[in-house]
Design an enzyme around this catalytic site. Structure first.
Site, mmCIF file in Angstrom:
data_model
loop_
_atom_site.group_PDB
_atom_site.id
_atom_site.type_symbol
_atom_site.label_atom_id
_atom_site.label_comp_id
_atom_site.label_asym_id
_atom_site.label_seq_id
_atom_site.Cartn_x
_atom_site.Cartn_y
_atom_site.Cartn_z
ATOM 1 N N GLY A 38 16.055 61.590 71.873
ATOM 2 C CA GLY A 38 15.456 62.821 72.266
ATOM 3 C C GLY A 38 15.157 62.393 73.701
ATOM 4 N N GLY A 75 11.994 62.596 77.807
ATOM 5 C CA GLY A 75 11.091 62.983 77.547
ATOM 6 C C GLY A 75 9.994 62.366 79.057
ATOM 7 N N GLY A 116 11.328 59.654 79.074
ATOM 8 C CA GLY A 116 12.064 58.216 79.846
ATOM 9 C C GLY A 116 12.981 58.522 78.005
ATOM 10 C CE LYS A 128 8.907 57.547 74.623
ATOM 11 N NZ LYS A 128 8.033 58.388 74.744
ATOM 12 C CG ASP A 141 1.484 62.928 78.026
ATOM 13 O OD1 ASP A 141 1.762 64.316 78.047
ATOM 14 O OD2 ASP A 141 3.118 63.104 77.747
#
Ligand SMILES: *[C@@H]1O[C@H](CO)[C@@H](O)[C@H](O)[C@H]1NC(C)=O
Ligand SMILES: *[C@@H]1O[C@H](CO)[C@@H](O)[C@H](O)[C@H]1NC(C)=O
Ligand SMILES: *[C@@H]1O[C@H](CO)[C@@H](O)[C@H](O)[C@H]1NC(C)=O
Ligand SMILES: *[C@@H]1O[C@H](CO)[C@@H](O)[C@H](O)[C@H]1NC(C)=O
Ligand SMILES: *[C@@H]1O[C@H](CO)[C@@H](O)[C@H](O)[C@H]1NC(C)=O
Length: 945
Positions: free
Chosen positions: A648, A650, A653, A669, A769
């Site tokens: 994934g 975002g 990063g 991440k 967020d």
């Protein structure tokens, strides 16, 4: 002339009258006999058509012609020649079958029914009978010797019953017989030599009985025999060499008897033999040399004899061979590469011989092979990698040889493999993780080798592993992968005699099928998991470890009082209480004090160390995860962040999946490099991460650690199988899998997480967020909020935000002008995400339509994600309630938004009853319901939501 004519006419009339009269008499006699038998049966559904019909102009009912009845055939004279009623569940006996009523019967087939009792002796009245098939019933008693009078019999099939007694010798009078099938009964005695008179016999099948003594020499006279099956009896003696006269023999079945002596050497002289099964006897001497060129062979069983033969010399290439078992038969020599040409071979068993040399890789050509058993021989060399091409293989047993080298990782390609036994060899290297790909595996045994390294966690993919996992007696190190607990069907687990360390994963509690476990002789420590298998295991299952404790036999209990093994006597007990307890308390207090002091010192040193480290260079980290994961491990596990591992991406990063050497899976991440600046206040930064790593909430993704490096910064998270909510809602198929119950549950989970962070932590922590991309779902669709506080970590000086953190579409509107981040910002984002879950898409257009009055009159049910069927009544309430709260949370005015605590409580039940019919409720009615005190002008205010 006239008189002649008239007398002829008279004769003719008389004849016709007589004929039709006798015909009717025969018909009615046979019909009555059949009906009488039918009446004696208990189950006659199949004989529905067997009945008397009233004749149109007759006062008494007489039989309609039985020739039309089911299973009956008549000759031209109207007399029955065939009774053919197989597999019709006929239940009853043959006693009331008047055989004598059927003088013309040729075929009698009642096979596959439920006929019980004896075969009546009066069956001998069926003078013309040629075919008698009573197979697969429940007939008992002995075979009436009178059957020997049925001189016309061609076929006699009494197989698969419960007949006892002996084979009547006068069956030898049935010289027309071609098929004598008496197999699968309980017949005893010897094979009468008179059977040697059955010159026309083609099939003689006597297997699965209790026949004794030896095979009569006279059977060698049966020159037309193609099949002689006498396996599974207690026959003894040697096989007469006269058998070699049987020039047409195709099937010779002698296995599972007590035969001795030599096998007939010329048995395949005719070159027709397809089945040569002589296994499990006491045959000695050479393997018949005629087998070598017997290319017709399909099935060979030699196992369990004491033969002599070099397998590479006595066996040839058999294109049709599908089964060969030569286990424990005294063979020696090396496996010939020619075996690879027996292309139809499905079973190859040769365990327990003196076979040496290597396993020829040509065996890999046997693409139909399902069973390969070469166990207990003297095979050397490596296991050919090519064996991974045996795509049909179900069972591979190479146990107890002298095989060396590695376990080929190609074995992982054996997608049908259910049983793999490579135990007791000299295999070394690690257990290839590819074995986890053999998803049908039920039995895995690699014990007694020199395998090292850790147990690959991929083994947990073997969800069908049920019978056995045995890795004992190797050199395995590292910890037992906690994932092994997922092998919930496993019954037998043996990891003993290795060098496994750490504790037994508590996930082992979940292995409910476990009936036997052996973890002895490792370096394990710590408490035993709960669970029946552990508590009932014998003491030996855990001996020879470093320090296991728990409730099992022979182990000490785990609590600190493990040293106080109290004596049996009551006196001891009192002394114990009087002296030891106070002493113990003192000792405990002392040790707590010492521990605290030591810990304090340690921490101080650690902080100093860390500071030093920081001064040295550019790497610092907080790992709460096993204390073992290091930066290098993550780099290695992701092959330096290769895109193949990326799961994934975002704003901050990319996220990678890392399979750690310890067997754990984590999400990493990798953050974009921070623009130039060092972290401003390292200590507060560290404290904050520390706090985050210590959060334990079922709806918050666990942050294991943070690693800050000049090149890159890594956040190390718990791995979530189903990925992000956003990605699921975008995918039609995945979205459908997420039904209304699951969706409501996700909303509840999010609310719980936020409520915890806002209200249970001091100081409260704000997410900043929240969006559908950082709500992750575990395998059960349970929500986990991720990236808590990350926004702040990345912009440490968040007190004066220069840019807006957060994701467009989820950020509370007030942030555009106040720049002041409060819990209410999270509440807003929560409302947006919740609506997104309910609607299946981002609610942006809903917000704009709500500015109009028409928008407010939208029905709630029109909002619901159309990809799902409407919720059920009970669930509908939850969905409407969640919608109502979500609308309240996404209110433009931060002061009108409820707190997360309130939302969480409402969702978990304490809510006020909802009004009216949920199917007709509109958004504005819902909003009135949220804030009844706001009714009036405010409730219609366009930016209420
Ligand atoms: C067979 O017939 C006899 C009379 O002939 C009768 O007594 C007997 O019950 C019948 N047996 C069965 C099993 O119906
Ligand atoms: C037998 O069946 C055939 C046709 O199924 C019918 O034409 C005939 O009349 C029947 N005979 C008797 C005697 O019932
Ligand atoms: C009897 O019927 C069964 C089932 O249809 C058949 O397999 C068998 O060959 C028949 N027996 C004879 C002797 O025809
Ligand atoms: C033997 O007979 C039983 C019923 O009595 C049947 O279920 C079974 O299939 C038969 N076996 C064979 C091999 O025909
Ligand atoms: C039938 O066989 C028996 C014994 O095998 C024999 O004694 C008898 O003479 C034979 N009967 C006939 C009619 O052939």
């Amino acid at each position: 002339m006239a008189s002649l004519n008239s007398s002829f006419l008279l004769f003719l009339v008389a004849y016709v009258m007589f004929d039709s009269c006798s015909r009717a008499a025969a018909e009615s006699q046979e019909a009555e006999a059949l009906l009488k038998w039918k009446d004696s049966l208990l189950q006659t559904q199949a004989l529905h058509s067997w009945s008397l019909l009233p004749k149109a102009n007759a006062s008494t009912p007489i039989a309609s012609s039985p020739c039309n009845w089911t299973g009956i055939k008549c000759n031209d004279a109207g007399s029955i020649i065939e009774i053919n009623i197989p597999n019709a569940i006929l239940t009853g006996k043959l006693d009331n079958f008047s055989f004598s009523a059927f003088p013309n019967l040729i075929h009698l087939n009642l096979s596959g029914n439920r006929l019980s009792g004896n075969i009546p002796a009066h069956i001998d009245t069926l003078f013309k009978l040629s075919f008698l098939d009573l197979a697969s019933n429940q007939l008992s008693g002995s075979i009436p010797s009178k059957i020997g009078k049925l001189k016309n019999l061609i076929l006699l099939d009494l197989s698969n019953n419960s007949l006892t007694g002996t084979i009547p010798s006068n069956l030898g009078n049935l010289t027309k017989l071609t098929n004598l099938l008496l197999h699968r009964n309980l017949i005893s005695g010897s094979i009468p030599p008179e059977l040697g008179n059955l010159k026309n016999l083609i099939r003689l099948s006597l297997f699965s009985n209790s026949l004794t003594s030896s095979v009569p020499l006279s059977l060698g006279n049966l020159r037309n025999l193609t099949e002689i099956s006498i396996s599974k009896n207690q026959l003894s003696g040697s096989i007469p060499q006269e058998m070699t006269n049987l020039r047409h023999l195709v099937i010779l079945g002698l296995s599972d008897n007590n035969f001795s002596g030599h096998l007939p050497q010329q048995i395949c002289r005719s070159g027709l033999i397809q089945r040569f099964t002589v296994g499990n006897n006491h045959f000695t001497g050479p393997v018949p040399e005629s087998l070598r060129n017997c290319t017709t062979l399909k099935r060979v069983r030699l196992e369990g004899n004491q033969l002599i033969g070099n397998i590479s010399e006595v066996f040839g290439v058999y294109p049709d061979l599908d089964f060969i078992d030569m286990s424990n038969s005294g063979l020696y020599g090396e496996l010939s590469p020619n075996w690879g040409d027996c292309r139809n071979l499905m079973t190859l068993k040769m365990s327990g011989n003196n076979i040496s040399g290597r396993i020829p890789s040509q065996i890999a050509k046997l693409h139909k092979l399902g069973v390969l058993d070469l166990s207990s021989n003297f095979l050397t060399g490596e296991i050919p990698n090519d064996l991974g091409r045996l795509s049909s293989l179900i069972n591979m047993n190479l146990r107890n040889n002298q095989l060396s080298g590695l376990v080929p990782q190609e074995l992982g390609e054996l997608s049908n493999l259910e049983i793999l036994d490579l135990s007791m060899n000299k295999l070394r290297g690690t257990i290839p993780q590819q074995l986890g790909d053999c998803s049908k595996m039920r039995f895995l045994k690699l014990s007694g080798n020199e395998l090292n390294g850790s147990i690959p966690f991929q083994i947990v993919s073997l969800v069908n592993l049920q019978v056995m996992l045995d890795l004992s007696h190797n050199l395995l190190t590292g910890e037992i992968p906690s994932q092994l607990g997922k092998l919930q069907r496993l019954e037998n687990l043996n990891l003993s005699h290795n060098m496994l360390s750490g504790s037994i994963p508590s996930s082992f509690e979940d292995m409910l099928s476990l009936s036997s476990i052996d973890l002895s002789h490792n370096d394990l420590e710590g408490p035993l998991p709960d669970g029946k298998a552990f508590q009932q295991a014998p003491a030996e299952a855990f001996t020879g470890n470093k320090g296991l404790c728990g409730k099992a036999q022979g182990l000490q209990l785990c609590n600190n009082s493990s040293s106080m093994n109290s004596g049996d006597g009551k006196k001891d007990h009192k002394i114990f209480i009087a002296i030891f307890i106070p002493l113990l308390v003192v000792i405990i207090l002392l040790s707590v004090f010492v521990f605290l002091y030591y810990n304090f010192r340690q921490r101080k040193r650690k902080v100093e160390n860390d500071v030093k480290k920081k001064n040295h260079g550019n790497l610092f980290s907080i790992w709460n995860y096993d204390g073992k994961v290091v930066f290098e491990d993550l780099i290695e596990a992701t092959e330096n962040f290769d895109s193949r591992y990326c799961i994934g991406a975002g704003g901050y990063g990319r996220v990678y999946r890392a399979d750690l050497p310890t067997g754990h899976v984590v999400a990493v991440k990798k953050l974009h490099p921070v623009e130039g600046n060092e972290v401003a206040d390292e200590r507060s930064f560290r404290n904050e991460i520390q706090t985050l790593t210590e959060i334990r909430h079922r709806n918050i993704v666990k942050l294991y650690g943070f690693c800050f490096h000049s090149q890159c910064s890594l956040l190390n998270y718990e791995y979530m199988e189903r990925g992000s909510l956003g990605s699921i809602l975008k995918d039609a198929e995945k979205a459908m899998a997420m039904n209304w119950v699951k969706r409501v549950n996700v909303i509840k989970g999010m609310a719980n997480a936020l409520s915890y962070m806002h209200h249970d932590l001091t100081p409260p922590m704000i997410h900043r967020d929240l969006s559908s991309n950082n709500i992750l779902l575990d395998s059960e669709f349970e929500a986990r909020v991720s990236d808590f506080g990350t926004a702040r970590l990345l912009k440490p000086d968040s007190s004066n935000w220069s840019t807006l953190a957060g994701t467009y579409g989820y950020v509370a509107p007030e942030l555009a002008y106040t720049m002041k981040v409060t819990e209410k910002c999270d509440v807003y984002s929560f409302g947006v995400v919740s609506l997104e879950i309910i609607m299946g898409r981002h609610p942006g257009d809903l917000f704009s339509s709500l500015t109009s009055l028409e928008g407010q009159d939208t029905l709630v049910i029109d909002l619901l994600d159309e990809r799902l069927p409407l919720p059920t009544a009970q669930c509908m309430k939850d969905v409407v309630c969640a919608t109502m709260l979500a609308l309240g949370c996404s209110c433009a005015n931060p002061h009108s938004r409820p707190t997360m605590q309130h939302v969480s409580q409402e969702l978990s039940g304490g809510r006020a009853p909802l009004p009216q019919d949920l199917h007709t409720i509109t958004l504005s009615q819902l909003s009135d319901h949220i804030y009844p005190e706001h009714t009036g002008q405010d409730s219609r205010s366009p930016r209420k939501f």
